[in-house]
Design a protein around this motif. Structure first.
Motif, PDB file in Angstrom:
ATOM      1  N   GLY A  41       0.810  -1.204   0.000  1.00  0.00           N
ATOM      2  CA  GLY A  41       0.000   0.000   0.000  1.00  0.00           C
ATOM      3  C   GLY A  41       0.846   1.259   0.000  1.00  0.00           C
ATOM      4  N   GLY A  42       0.172   2.403  -0.028  1.00  0.00           N
ATOM      5  CA  GLY A  42       0.850   3.694  -0.057  1.00  0.00           C
ATOM      6  C   GLY A  42       1.757   3.916   1.134  1.00  0.00           C
ATOM      7  N   GLN A  43       1.302   3.567   2.327  1.00  0.00           N
ATOM      8  CA  GLN A  43       2.148   3.742   3.505  1.00  0.00           C
ATOM      9  C   GLN A  43       3.338   2.786   3.483  1.00  0.00           C
ATOM     10  OE1 GLN A  43      -0.305   3.712   7.015  1.00  0.00           O
ATOM     11  NE2 GLN A  43      -0.946   5.821   6.679  1.00  0.00           N
ATOM     12  N   GLY A  44       3.150   1.620   2.902  1.00  0.00           N
ATOM     13  CA  GLY A  44       4.265   0.708   2.722  1.00  0.00           C
ATOM     14  C   GLY A  44       5.302   1.297   1.767  1.00  0.00           C
ATOM     15  N   GLY A  45       4.813   1.954   0.722  1.00  0.00           N
ATOM     16  CA  GLY A  45       5.711   2.637  -0.210  1.00  0.00           C
ATOM     17  C   GLY A  45       6.471   3.764   0.462  1.00  0.00           C
ATOM     18  N   GLN A  46       5.779   4.526   1.308  1.00  0.00           N
ATOM     19  CA  GLN A  46       6.447   5.595   2.054  1.00  0.00           C
ATOM     20  C   GLN A  46       7.528   5.029   2.965  1.00  0.00           C
ATOM     21  OE1 GLN A  46       3.152   7.553   3.964  1.00  0.00           O
ATOM     22  NE2 GLN A  46       2.883   8.987   2.268  1.00  0.00           N
ATOM     23  N   PRO A  73       3.930  -3.348 -10.676  1.00  0.00           N
ATOM     24  CA  PRO A  73       3.155  -2.136 -10.956  1.00  0.00           C
ATOM     25  C   PRO A  73       3.066  -1.197  -9.743  1.00  0.00           C
ATOM     26  CG  PRO A  73       2.024  -4.045 -11.851  1.00  0.00           C
ATOM     27  CD  PRO A  73       3.158  -4.558 -11.004  1.00  0.00           C
ATOM     28  N   ALA A  74       2.917  -1.758  -8.552  1.00  0.00           N
ATOM     29  CA  ALA A  74       2.851  -0.924  -7.344  1.00  0.00           C
ATOM     30  C   ALA A  74       4.185  -0.218  -7.118  1.00  0.00           C
ATOM     31  CB  ALA A  74       2.483  -1.771  -6.130  1.00  0.00           C
ATOM     32  N   LEU A  75       5.280  -0.927  -7.292  1.00  0.00           N
ATOM     33  CA  LEU A  75       6.596  -0.310  -7.130  1.00  0.00           C
ATOM     34  C   LEU A  75       6.807   0.801  -8.146  1.00  0.00           C
ATOM     35  CD1 LEU A  75       8.729  -3.510  -6.436  1.00  0.00           C
ATOM     36  CD2 LEU A  75       8.165  -1.702  -4.789  1.00  0.00           C
ATOM     37  N   GLU A  76       6.326   0.603  -9.364  1.00  0.00           N
ATOM     38  CA  GLU A  76       6.425   1.638 -10.393  1.00  0.00           C
ATOM     39  C   GLU A  76       5.597   2.861 -10.026  1.00  0.00           C
ATOM     40  OE1 GLU A  76       5.705   0.178 -14.363  1.00  0.00           O
ATOM     41  OE2 GLU A  76       7.021  -1.548 -14.008  1.00  0.00           O
ATOM     42  N   GLY A  82      13.394   0.413  -9.803  1.00  0.00           N
ATOM     43  CA  GLY A  82      14.732   0.845 -10.224  1.00  0.00           C
ATOM     44  C   GLY A  82      15.442   1.686  -9.180  1.00  0.00           C
ATOM     45  N   ALA A  83      14.723   2.262  -8.212  1.00  0.00           N
ATOM     46  CA  ALA A  83      15.355   3.083  -7.187  1.00  0.00           C
ATOM     47  C   ALA A  83      16.060   2.222  -6.148  1.00  0.00           C
ATOM     48  CB  ALA A  83      14.328   3.986  -6.506  1.00  0.00           C
ATOM     49  N   ILE A  84      15.510   1.039  -5.905  1.00  0.00           N
ATOM     50  CA  ILE A  84      16.097   0.108  -4.948  1.00  0.00           C
ATOM     51  C   ILE A  84      16.567  -1.110  -5.738  1.00  0.00           C
ATOM     52  CG2 ILE A  84      15.706  -1.311  -2.905  1.00  0.00           C
ATOM     53  CD1 ILE A  84      13.417   0.537  -2.133  1.00  0.00           C
ATOM     54  N   PRO A  85      17.824  -1.476  -5.598  1.00  0.00           N
ATOM     55  CA  PRO A  85      18.320  -2.657  -6.331  1.00  0.00           C
ATOM     56  C   PRO A  85      17.514  -3.908  -5.952  1.00  0.00           C
ATOM     57  CG  PRO A  85      20.131  -1.484  -5.248  1.00  0.00           C
ATOM     58  CD  PRO A  85      18.852  -0.872  -4.773  1.00  0.00           C
TER      59      PRO A  85
END
Length: 91
Positions: A41-46, A73-76, A82-85
């Protein structure tokens, strides 16, 4: 290098606990194993953004491992692709 398995759902219900676990690993190179993660989710992404910034500032590596295809798709969308190896862990 430590490996931390993420839960099935990384969202508002799990972020507080994950934050504490991540803090315990601060100062170590860390692999986040997403093999069991079904939802990010969004907070997980944050949380991932914050962890990436913290680990980089501390001079340590943060790597995603075993990322299921359905999370791409969520990571994108979250700007993390690509930001995290990434890597695949061998059993």
């Amino acid at each position: 290098m430590a490996t931390l398995a993420f839960p099935a759902h990384v969202d508002a219900t799990t972020v507080a606990g994950l934050t504490q676990v991540l803090r315990a690993h601060r100062g170590d190179d860390l692999i986040l194993d997403l093999s069991q993660t079904e939802r990010l989710g969004g907070q997980g992404g944050q949380l991932l953004h914050s962890a990436l910034k913290t680990w980089r500032e501390d001079g340590h590596s943060l790597t995603l491992a075993n990322t299921p295809d359905h999370l791409n798709p969520a990571l994108e969308r979250l700007g993390l692709s690509g930001a995290i190896p990434s890597e695949e862990l061998r059993p």
